[in-house]
Design a protein around this motif. Structure first.
Motif, PDB file in Angstrom:
ATOM      1  N   ALA A   8      -3.327  -2.927  -7.430  1.00 12.37           N
ATOM      2  CA  ALA A   8      -3.697  -3.251  -6.053  1.00 12.37           C
ATOM      3  C   ALA A   8      -4.000  -4.733  -5.899  1.00 12.37           C
ATOM      4  CB  ALA A   8      -4.899  -2.417  -5.626  1.00 12.37           C
ATOM      5  N   TRP A  56      -4.751   3.625   1.452  1.00 11.08           N
ATOM      6  CA  TRP A  56      -3.361   3.172   1.454  1.00 11.08           C
ATOM      7  C   TRP A  56      -2.564   3.823   2.574  1.00 11.08           C
ATOM      8  CZ3 TRP A  56      -2.924   4.264  -4.478  1.00 11.08           C
ATOM      9  CH2 TRP A  56      -3.556   3.229  -5.188  1.00 11.08           C
ATOM     10  N   ASP A 108      -7.157  -4.196  -1.922  1.00 11.96           N
ATOM     11  CA  ASP A 108      -6.562  -2.901  -1.632  1.00 11.96           C
ATOM     12  C   ASP A 108      -7.029  -1.805  -2.587  1.00 11.96           C
ATOM     13  OD1 ASP A 108      -5.179  -3.641   0.570  1.00 11.96           O
ATOM     14  OD2 ASP A 108      -3.240  -3.862  -0.407  1.00 11.96           O
ATOM     15  N   ARG A 157       0.832  -1.209   0.000  1.00 12.22           N
ATOM     16  CA  ARG A 157       0.000   0.000   0.000  1.00 12.22           C
ATOM     17  C   ARG A 157       0.865   1.257   0.000  1.00 12.22           C
ATOM     18  NH1 ARG A 157      -3.396  -3.343   3.322  1.00 12.22           N
ATOM     19  NH2 ARG A 157      -2.407  -2.569   5.236  1.00 12.22           N
TER      20      ARG A 157
END
Length: 351
Positions: A139, A148, A143, A10
């Protein structure tokens, strides 16, 4: 994915977006030559900080693309109104913008309708939405829709954005020897506040279903994006004497031609990450050819301009290919997990 590994991924995504936004918004467009590449770190606090704040604010609030688009429009007015003041400077950058944008004016903002359209289009689409969509394609494990950054990272990003914006605003006042009126600043501030409010009034994204129109293949969505964004830039080649209302109406038609079908397609369960990457990729490729055209006006040799255009275009193609591959693999993993969780005979999952 292990928690520590997910956290690192992230963080890398956030850094990637921070640097990608100015590379697309300035260098791929051809506003900056390849010889000025180190200046990406001066532009990143504004461009990258803005894109990251838009993305994080929307995702932390559980919102989706309608919110990010409206926040992107707010960012556009911040950059070209409150920071650069291009909305009102008739001689910005040494160009006669007063003559180039002498058509209809927007009363509250006291600026040209066509200039406002250009500012909103370039920054909402290319400075904000395209970089976010491309980075989100990489991602993993959900995610894409998660924040993030934690609160400390978000606070640092906001401070960096504010400092970078303030620095560039002061530099522009000094270099351009122009300052907008308090009424112009106030009008822009009111519109920015309205756009931010509207962004968070958008409903969180709901489950997609089979009643939405089935989207075409991702490559066809990308072709639509490329055609529409290229047509937008094509108005630069309209002959002299064309009434000012023609490009203004053409902009609205192009906007509807993209938004209407995409809104319908996005409601379908078949709308995927590959489609989002296609939309972003089509616009990215438009900036690639526009960059070669814009390079003619840079204060470097023609050869340097062409080399820079080739370098940034090659980078864009590599990035797009990697994003498309990552998005396809992510869609496959999501489909496999959803299929494994389904009860035999049940309808497709609503994702």
């Amino acid at each position: 994915m292990a928690p520590e590994r997910a956290r690192h991924h992230r963080f890398r995504s956030a850094i990637g977006l921070f640097l990608l936004a100015p590379l697309i918004g300035e260098f791929l467009l051809g506003n900056q030559p390849v010889t000025a590449l180190p200046s990406v770190f001066l532009l990143a606090p504004l461009y990258g900080g803005g894109a990251l704040l838009v993305r994080e604010a929307a995702r932390r609030a559980g919102r989706g693309w309608p919110t990010m688009i409206l926040l992107g429009a707010a960012y556009a007015l911040v950059e070209e109104g409150l920071v650069d003041q291009m909305l009102w400077n008739p001689h910005y950058g040494g160009f006669d913008l007063g003559a180039a944008y002498a058509g209809f004016r927007v009363p509250l903002l006291d600026t040209s309708v066509q200039l406002l359209q250009d500012v909103l289009t370039m920054h909402t689409v290319w400075s904000i939405c395209v970089p976010i969509a491309l980075v989100e394609a990489f991602a993993r494990d959900g995610d894409r829709t998660r924040p993030w950054l934690g609160l400390p990272g978000l606070s640092v990003t906001a401070l960096v954005f504010a400092a970078g914006s303030g620095f560039l605003a002061l530099a522009q006042v000094e270099s351009e020897d122009f300052t907008a009126t308090p009424a112009q600043f106030a009008g822009a501030g009111l519109v920015v506040a309205a756009l931010i409010t509207a962004a968070f009034l958008c409903r969180p994204p709901g489950a997609r279903h089979g009643t939405g129109r089935r989207p075409p293949a991702p490559w066809a969505v990308g072709a639509l994006s490329f055609a529409a964004t290229s047509a937008y830039w094509g108005r630069e080649y309209l002959p002299d004497g064309v009434p000012a209302v023609v490009p203004v109406i053409g902009w609205a038609v192009l906007l509807a031609a993209v938004l209407v079908p995409c809104v319908r397609w996005a409601r379908s369960e078949r709308w995927s990450g590959a489609h989002r990457t296609g939309l972003a990729g089509g616009a990215l490729l438009t900036y690639a050819w526009v960059g070669f055209e814009q390079g003619r006006y840079l204060d470097v040799s023609r050869a340097t301009g062409l080399i820079g255009g080739a370098v940034f275009t090659a980078g864009a193609l590599v990035l797009l290919a990697a994003a498309a591959r990552a998005g396809t693999e992510s869609d496959a993993r999501s489909g496999a997990r959803s299929g494994a969780d389904r009860v035999p005979g049940s309808p497709p999952p609503l994702v």
